[in-house]
Each structure stands twice: as C-alpha cells, then as structure tokens.
Design an enzyme around this catalytic site. Structure first.
Site, mmCIF file in Angstrom:
data_model
loop_
_atom_site.group_PDB
_atom_site.id
_atom_site.type_symbol
_atom_site.label_atom_id
_atom_site.label_comp_id
_atom_site.label_asym_id
_atom_site.label_seq_id
_atom_site.Cartn_x
_atom_site.Cartn_y
_atom_site.Cartn_z
ATOM 1 N N ASP B 451 0.868 -1.181 0.000
ATOM 2 C CA ASP B 451 0.000 0.000 0.000
ATOM 3 C C ASP B 451 0.905 1.231 0.000
ATOM 4 O OD1 ASP B 451 -1.664 2.108 0.565
ATOM 5 O OD2 ASP B 451 -2.842 1.020 2.087
ATOM 6 N N HIS B 452 0.905 1.958 -1.099
ATOM 7 C CA HIS B 452 1.840 3.070 -1.246
ATOM 8 C C HIS B 452 1.517 4.245 -0.323
ATOM 9 C CE1 HIS B 452 5.248 4.906 -2.869
ATOM 10 N NE2 HIS B 452 5.071 4.693 -4.154
#
Lengths: 396, 481
Positions: B451-452
């Site tokens: 999850d950036h």
C-alpha cells in the site's frame, strides 16, 4: 483424584504455565481434581470417601441408569429433529450432559423440589414429567409445560440463574416447616456470573437452608468460554459464601450420584447448602438457533466426545458382562417408544385459544381480570367466528 | 398420500434459508429423521431431518437457492397411516382450515396476507378465511384500485395516524401497483429491501404483485431478469456481432453470494482504496532448498510438514522486524497509521467454498518448528472448511502461494486493511548465473504488493530484498536478527 486427564481440560487451570508466586497460589488455589468413579474407558475406580454413597447401586440399577441416560439422549435428539422440522420453535439441547442430569435427578426424593434452567429436560424425565409437557413451551403453545406440584419441579426458568433464588426461598420454607426435604437448583457455568446466583448463595448460607446448588459446568455460556468467566474453579467460588462444595466428573453418573447424595444428606440433617460443580461439556449448540462452530474449536469437541457419559457406562456394563443383546434391545425399544410418544404428543397438541391467556394469571377470582376477559371476549365476538380471530391476532 | 415439507424457521425469527445440498434424490425411500438436506441460515449451517417416513416425490428447490420460510421444499409420498398424525406448524398447508392459498395478485382481497408471515418464533398463525373485518385494515398505505375510485373507509374505529394521506380502498382485484406516488416508500419487507439494495434495484421502479402493493422477492427478481434481458441485446447490437440473444446453454448464471460476494467486495475495496505497487524479485533459492532437505532429515523436524512456504514465512517475519512499515494499517477514520508490534500472518487458501485468508496469530513469536506446524494446521483446517472466524480476522500481512499452481509471478491484491502481501512463485530449475558461470539452479520469483500510502518504494524494496536475501542464503538471517 482424576487419573485420566479429565481434570486437565484447560479451563480448569487457567494459571497453569504462568509464573506462580505464593500470592497467586492463594488466589487461584491449587485446583481440585475431580471426583470420579467411572473412567472414560469404563473402569470402575474405587474412592474411599464416595464409594459408600453408591454401594447400594446394584447391577440392575446400573442398567437402569444406562437406560435412562440413553432415553434422555433420545428425547433430546428427537426434540432437536422436531425443531428442524418446524414442529418446535426452539430447543436447548443437553447432549453430553446426560450423566449430570440423570445421576442427580435419580438421587432425589419425591418430596424434594427442583428449580432448574431450561436445559434440564433429563432431570424432568427423571421426575416423571409427561413427555408432551416437555415440548409444550418450546412449541409455543403454553407459557408453562406442567403443574410444578405434580412432579415437584418448577417449570424451567429462562432467566439465567433466577431459579437459584426460588430454590433458596423454597428451602427457607422447608426450614420453617421443619421438614427434611431439600430444594435442588440447577444452573450452568454462565449463571455463576449472575447477581441472582450470588444473592441466592448469600441467603442460603446465612440461613443455612436445605438447598443444593447444582452447577453443570458445560464450559460454554453460549459463546463465552468458562475460563473467561472465572479465573478459579467454579466450585471454589462457593467458599467465598461459606458454602462447602464438591467438584465431580459430570460425565460420570455414579460420581454425580454420590455427590448429590452427599449434598442432600447434609441438607436433610440441617447442615445447610452445598455447591456441586459437575464438570461436563455441552456437545451441541446452545440452542437450535446457535452455531457453535463459529466460536468453538472442533478439537475440543473431539476431546470431550472421548469422555462421553453414556459410552463409559456402556463399557462398564460390558466389563461386568451385563451388556447383553436383551438389554440393548430393551433400552432401544424404550428410547424408540419415548421418542414416538413425544413426537405424537407434540404434533397433535391442540392450538391454544385466544382466551387461554386469562387461564393461569391468578389462582383465585380477580375482578380486574374478569373485566378484561369480558372485554376481550366481546372484542373477539365482533369478528364473527372466534376461530378466525386467532389468525388475526397470531399473525400480527 | 403426498405430504409437503415447508421450510421451517430454523433459528429464531429467520425469514429465509439457503439450500446447500440435498442428501436424497427423487424416488429415494427415507426414514423418519433421516438427514435429507443441508441448509444454511443467517445463523448456522444445519441438517434437516426428514419429518416423514416415505418416498421422495419431488424436490421443489435446487441447491444454492435461497428459500423463504414457509415455502414447500420437498414432497413425500407417505402411506396413509404413517408420518405425523396431524399437521403441525411445518405442514399447515395440508390443514383443512387453510384455504387453497392463492398466490399472486388474486391474493390481495381485503388486504389479507396471502401467506403466513414469519414472526419471532415460527411463521405465524395459519392463514384462514379471507373474511376478516373490513374495519381493521392492516395496511395504512394507499392502495390504488384500477378503477381509481377513492372513498373513505366508513367503519374505521381506529384512530388513524395523521400521516395517512389517503383512505384505503377495499380492492376487489388488487392490480400490480405500477408506480408509487412520489414521497411514498415502496411497500416491501426488510429481506426484499436488502435483496433489492444488494442487487442495485430501486424499489420504486419495481411492479408489485403482492397483496396491497407489496413488492415481493419474485417481483425484484422479475425486474432484474427483465433488465438483463433488455440490456443484453443493446450491448450485443453495439458490438455488431450476429449472435443469438437467447442462448440459455451458452452461459451459466451464478448468483453472487457467500464467500464469492465477500471476496469480491473485499477485493474491490482494497484495489480501489489502497494504491498498490507491485515489485518482483527473482531469487536463486538453491541454498534454501538444500536447507529444507537437511531439516526434513533432522530429528527435530522429521515428520513435520516443511515446504518452501515455511521458509518464506519465516523470512517474511524476520524481514518485517527490520521493515515494520509493511506491518501496518491505514486508519482512515482516525487519520492514523497503526503499526503492529505483532504479526498475524495471513495465508491465502483455496477452500472448497472459495478464497479465505486465515492468519497465524502472533506468528513472529513462533519458532520455525512451531511455524511449520501452525502452517500445516491452518491449511488443513482451511481445506476441511473448519477455519473459525477468529482465524480469519485480525491479519496484519499476508502470503499467497501461487507457486502451488505452477505460477511464477503476479500482482497480488492486498487483503483489506493490510499494508503488504507477498506472492510466492513456483520453484523451477533454471539456467542461472552461479559463481560466474551458467548453472542449473532452483529459482523462484517473489511478487510483493504494498500500500503506497503506508509504504514507500524504499521500504518496500528493502523488505523484498531482505526476504530474497534470506531465501537466497538462509545464513543471511544471522545478520538480521
């Protein structure tokens, strides 16, 4: 006292493995073993203290205990099926608790009085309840199934633990009468967390009344495991009230019988209340509306299946050479007949009528109620055929 | 004689249940209480025991169907003196007191419900005569009769609620109510409302056929059928493909429900909430495979289930300690990043009922041996369908072992709420650079999605490199713990 690990069911020794100090040992106690007279493999083990209490149990009586437990299980299975078939609205199964119920129920005298929860259908059977009456409430056809005085057993209490108060009160009455009968109240492990049970035990101890607190620890209060409810053994809670307690293998019909007899004897001699923790296991769901697989480990179920109360008596009878084909057939026939009678009684039960609601409100005439009944009768009459009004009210 | 068995309320106040499977077929002879079906309610999966001894004549509902309580599901041929002596709640239809229950529009007479309504403990009283008093109309919403005659109900003795706008007309022939007046909530029942909502249907658009304009489940289904039938040709025409529109056998329509529905919702939520980045790393894992072989032969590990997944799981746990950002959750509501100081390691499992991701609680505190056993236990439980809800909740990071399907790499979608998921590819014998030469080595590809929002490229890359380093040379773990 246990040699087979029955006492090592995890829930009993929550402090095991934790660093133990003297102070903690004081709090948690050392943990008592279970009184056990028949091992899960069906071996009769001797116990100097409790053997004398069941030495009168003949082979024949052992066979009849086996029969009663088998019949009780059959009643339970049949009622569960009736619920699945839409004939009962709900049913609280007792599967796995047959020894606790039959062993204690068979120890009672006719003039003793039972105050139970909704799961003690096996006790009711031992008290001689009419089989149809067992399912009357669960079909939704009556607000109570039987006349309590006909079998000296109150109708099952739905409110958790409330029956313990009734039992203590009844026992105070026995004391006032100077009788030597006893009140026995049945409740589960979850009920010991209720205020009612504490109050009942406080009064029972204060007045030293002839009441037996029979707690069937089936390990689950619906989805709440017993170890979350009590960090000590349930039997040890009684000490806080000054009530002596016994902790027995609830799946051992003889041990349960011995413990119940000890407690009843104390009650009859004016020795006051006793607390019995019968360690058993609820093999089925809480009720037919519950799914225990959502919260319960399948392995736990397997462990307890190995401690089944009926198969161990069966094994004992086999060891004694008593498990004949004739006995098996006799027990099966009896179970079949009982199941058939209950099913027929259930499915042919007359539907209740609207005016029945007035029937059991007061035992004596009551003008207010008479007036209400009169109004309601006229109201029903305004619909024409009263039979049609039934559906009107029922469907709302 | 033929006896019908109607679906009872198997819990307390349930309105419907799903037939999971039939244990019997038409023509089978069954005994009383023999298990005939498996049914799933909102509360539990339960077995249905036969209420009769007899021969199965008809199974009215197919497995996978959601059936309303009170609907017939199976018919038995019972000899006249067998079975239950008198109809109980479950068999009330055969009671002489009940009229031949009319279904559909004709049932709307005098507002009488056409069937027994589920209530808390059963399914209500038997529907009896339709001649109920007109003075107590149950329905307080207007029912517009086809002739549009509106007249007050004369005999009303009840005080009517002020919000009642129009008087009720005793409808002799209740027509489907085509459209509800603006501001009026379309009449239906909660389960049907939910069904409509789940299916994306606006109830205001659905023609009602139930009594007094009640929209039934069938109405919604009918609307859905009509919509898909109507929409399909348009699309087909746009594509200018000369295909038959009606092609029953050429496609199978499976209702979206159960695990599939849950999975879909979770995947959509995850894919469109968490910006995914996927990185790949191909590693020569020959040393790890050698270690695995050595461990299998050892006394301590002999007999325990050891697979590349076991080592990969351990590698992930070790690498997480150095890269805690990947063991975290984005808490949108509180505007906080929750970093877990424990690892509940999720393992994606293909089960008979679909994809589940049970997790191993506090996996970071387990030794390699305990981890191996926990993994074996978890997969076994998943395969047997015995995974408990507790096993499924509270995961902090996941591994999906696509290698078992012979796949090398892919873009795994995050298990919702988690910051990273690692896909483990198949171990293959490949020509690979080894000590300056090309050799046949055992190689696998790692695919890591993260999850950036929570994890930057640097952290994700370092984590993946760590996992790769351990699998490429297990001894590297010594430098990390």
């Amino acid at each position: 006292m246990s040699t087979d690990g029955t006492g090592q069911d995890g829930a009993d020794t929550p402090s095991a493995g934790a660093p133990s100090t003297d102070a903690m040992a004081d709090i948690h106690g050392q943990g008592r073993g279970l009184v056990q007279l028949i091992t899960p493999s069906g071996e009769r083990v001797s116990h100097p203290e409790f053997d004398p209490w069941v030495q009168d149990i003949t082979d024949e009586q052992l066979c009849s205990l086996f029969e009663d437990m088998t019949v009780v299980r059959r009643i339970d299975v049949e009622a569960t099926a009736l619920q699945r078939q839409g004939e009962l609205a709900l049913w609280p199964p007792l599967l796995g608790q047959e020894a606790a119920q039959v062993g204690s129920g068979r120890s009672l005298r006719a003039d003793d009085f039972v105050f139970s929860s909704y799961r003690e259908n096996g006790v009711a059977y031992c008290r001689g309840v009419d089989l149809t009456d067992i399912v009357r409430v669960w079909r939704g056809n009556a607000s109570s199934g039987w006349d309590p005085y006909s079998i000296n057993m109150a109708t099952p209490q739905i409110i958790i633990g409330a029956q313990t108060l009734h039992a203590t009160g009844y026992a105070m009455g026995i004391q006032n009468d100077g009788a030597d009968s006893a009140a026995v109240t049945y409740f589960g492990d979850g009920a010991t967390s209720e205020g009612d049970v504490s109050e009942a035990m406080v009064f029972a101890a204060s007045f030293q009344v002839p009441v037996v607190f029979f707690c069937t620890n089936n390990h689950w209060a619906i989805s709440e495991p017993v170890r979350l409810q009590s960090h000590i053994q349930l039997a040890d809670r009684a000490a806080g009230f000054g009530i002596p307690s016994l902790r027995v293998d609830g799946n051992d019909v003889l041990a349960v019988m011995a413990a119940t007899r000890v407690a009843l004897d104390r009650a009859r001699r004016g020795g006051g209340p006793t607390f019995i923790e019968a360690v058993s296991y609820r093999m089925g769901p809480h009720t037919t509306a519950d799914d225990p697989t959502r919260y319960r480990d399948a392995n736990e179920l397997e462990d307890w299946a190995a401690k089944d109360p009926i198969s161990r008596v069966e094994a004992l009878l086999d060891r004694k050479g008593l498990l004949t084909a004739a006995l098996k057939q006799q027990v099966k026939d009896r179970a079949d007949a009982v199941a058939r009678e209950m099913r027929t009684g259930c499915t042919t039960m007359p539907e209740p009528q609207p005016l029945d609601v007035f029937k059991h409100v007061y035992s004596t005439p009551n003008s207010w109620l008479d007036r209400q009944q009169d109004h309601y009768t006229r109201y029903l009459a305004s619909f024409g055929d009263p039979a049609e009004a039934v559906s009107e009210e029922g469907a709302r | 004689m033929i006896k019908e068995f109607r679906l009872p309320d198997l819990g307390e106040g349930l309105t419907e249940s799903e037939i999971l499977s039939w244990k019997v077929g038409v023509g089978d002879t069954v005994s009383l209480n023999q298990v005939i079906a498996e049914v799933e309610t909102a509360k539990a999966v339960v077995e249905l025991p036969s209420p009769f001894a007899g021969v199965i004549r008809e199974l009215h509902e197919q497995p996978g169907t959601i059936v309303e309580v009170g609907k017939p599901i199976v018919s038995f041929e019972v000899s006249d003196d067998a079975g239950t002596p008198s109809p109980g709640p479950g068999t009330a239809a055969s009671s002489p007191a009940a009229p031949a229950a009319p279904a559909g529009p004709a049932a709307g007479q005098e507002g009488e419900p056409a069937k027994r309504q589920p209530n808390l403990v059963g399914y209500g009283a038997v529907v009896e005569s339709s001649a109920r008093p007109a003075r107590r109309p149950r329905n307080r919403l207007p029912v517009v009769e086809s002739v549009q005659v509106i007249a007050p109900v004369v005999e009303s003795v009840e005080t009517r609620p002020v919000e009642t706008k129009a008087p009720v007309v005793a409808s002799v022939e209740a027509q489907p109510v085509e459209a509800q007046s603006a501001g009026t909530r379309p009449r239906s029942t909660p389960p049907v409302r939910k069904f409509a909502k789940d299916s994306g249907v606006d109830l205001a658009l659905v023609a009602a056929t139930g009594p007094q304009g009640l929209i039934t489940r069938e109405d919604v289904q009918h609307f859905l059928d009509g919509r898909s039938a109507g929409a399909a040709p348009a699309r087909e025409a746009g594509a200018a493909v000369a295909l038959q529109v009606r092609q029953g056998e050429r496609e199978t329509r499976t209702p979206i429900k159960g695990v599939r529905k849950f999975t879909a919702a979770a995947m959509v939520q995850s894919a469109f909430t968490a910006p995914h980045v996927t990185e790949f790393l191909t590693v020569d894992v020959t040393p790890a495979m050698d270690l695995l072989a050595k461990l299998k032969g050892s006394r301590e590990f002999g007999g325990h289930k050891l697979t590349p997944l076991t080592l990969a799981a351990k590698a992930v746990l070790i690498a997480l300690r150095r890269n805690p950002a990947l063991n975290a959750r984005w808490d949108e509501a509180n505007q906080e990043i929750v970093t877990f100081n424990y690892v509940n390691l999720g393992i994606a499992a293909a089960t008979p009922r679909g994809l589940t991701v049970p997790n191993i609680k506090d996996a970071d505190s387990l030794s390699l041996l305990q981890l191996a056993d926990a993994l074996a236990e978890l997969t076994e439980a998943a395969r047997a369908g015995k995974t408990t809800p507790a096993d499924l909740s509270g995961g902090t990071i996941s591994i999906t072992n696509i290698g078992v399907f012979g796949i090398d790499a892919g873009t795994p979608i995050l298990n919702p709420g988690e910051a990273a998921i690692l896909a483990l590819g198949a171990v293959r014998n490949m020509p690979w650079e080894y000590q300056g030469q090309v050799a046949l080595r055992q190689v696998l590809t790692l695919s890591l999605s993260f999850d950036h929002r929570l994890v930057d490229g640097e952290q994700g890359s370092r984590f993946l490199a760590d996992v790769g380093a351990i699998l490429g040379e297990p001894g590297m773990a010594l430098t990390m713990v």
